[in-house]
Design a protein around this motif. Sequence first.
Motif, PDB file in Angstrom:
ATOM      1  N   PRO A   1     -45.519  17.744 -11.279  1.00  0.00           N
ATOM      2  CA  PRO A   1     -46.730  17.242 -10.587  1.00  0.00           C
ATOM      3  C   PRO A   1     -48.003  17.936 -11.034  1.00  0.00           C
ATOM      4  N   VAL A   2     -47.917  19.260 -11.305  1.00  0.00           N
ATOM      5  CA  VAL A   2     -49.114  19.979 -11.773  1.00  0.00           C
ATOM      6  C   VAL A   2     -49.544  19.434 -13.133  1.00  0.00           C
TER       7      VAL A   2
ATOM      8  N   THR B   1     -56.477  14.474 -14.899  1.00  0.00           N
ATOM      9  CA  THR B   1     -57.852  14.968 -15.113  1.00  0.00           C
ATOM     10  C   THR B   1     -58.261  14.832 -16.581  1.00  0.00           C
ATOM     11  N   VAL B   2     -57.304  15.161 -17.468  1.00  0.00           N
ATOM     12  CA  VAL B   2     -57.597  15.029 -18.906  1.00  0.00           C
ATOM     13  C   VAL B   2     -57.850  13.573 -19.265  1.00  0.00           C
ATOM     14  N   ALA B   3     -57.046  12.670 -18.668  1.00  0.00           N
ATOM     15  CA  ALA B   3     -57.234  11.239 -18.940  1.00  0.00           C
ATOM     16  C   ALA B   3     -58.588  10.759 -18.435  1.00  0.00           C
ATOM     17  N   LYS B   4     -58.986  11.266 -17.218  1.00  0.00           N
ATOM     18  CA  LYS B   4     -60.295  10.891 -16.684  1.00  0.00           C
ATOM     19  C   LYS B   4     -61.419  11.395 -17.579  1.00  0.00           C
TER      20      LYS B   4
END
Length: 288
Positions: free
Chosen positions: A166-167, A174-177
């Motif tokens: 999950p982490v 976040t990286v994808a965003k």
Amino acid sequence: MELYLRNCYKTVEAAAKKAAASNLNADKEHCGTSTKKNPFPEVGASHLLDLPLGVKLPVIPGSNSVFYTTNISEKLYQPSYGFNLTDPYCRLLETSYKSLHDPHLKTYYKRKDILRRLRKNGYITTNNKVICSLKELNKYRHYLSSLKVDFERNYIKEQESTRTTPVQERHLDTVAKEMDKIEHTAEKRSALRMKEEESRHRDHIRRKLHLRRQIEEEWKAKELSLLTKIGEEVKREARIEERRQKFREETNRKKFLRRQRKRITLRLTRKHTKHTKHTKHTKDTKDT
């Protein structure tokens, strides 16, 4: 080979029936009237690699089966998944040269006379498969099975390594965003750059058209000036020619008048001379 595998299956099934005949009544008591299940699965050419690694195809006395490995001029050993250390002494992967499996001799083995000779001597089958012994077939099947197991093991490891916590998923989100934001900004910049390039291109086309119009106007002005000069030259030449014509007419008229005067004077002189001669002659005649 299919016939051989079917015969192997029949012998194994017969042995299984004999071995299970003594325990059949006991099994019926415990299991009731259950349906008869085959203890050994059927084996075909497509199921050879599904057999365990230690299993070997047995020799059937009296059978005339033909065994083969691959097509002619096809590599016998395929590349492994990675750096494989399961066979350090090359018991499965032989290092000896086999000309029938050399891919560089493909054009040579395509010749009809060579294929006919190989079939006659029993090296290949009618469909150009390389014939081998049962021992070589078992060895090659063991090699292919180990290769398949190695590929499956590495595939499972890769699948396990690709599983995320999950982490890691949150981090990946976040990286994808962030990547989406970067892509969005990059798209905006590319769109602005494209607009700037289009405006520059339009300005460049406008400047070119303006220069072309100026050049065309200059050429038109030059052409008009040249045409006016040519017209003036033509008019001047026409005036000069007219003057010359008048001068010629005047000179011709004066020449004509001079000739007429000369003729008149000649006639008058001739008449005068004739008259004087006649008067003298008459005087002379009177005197005599």
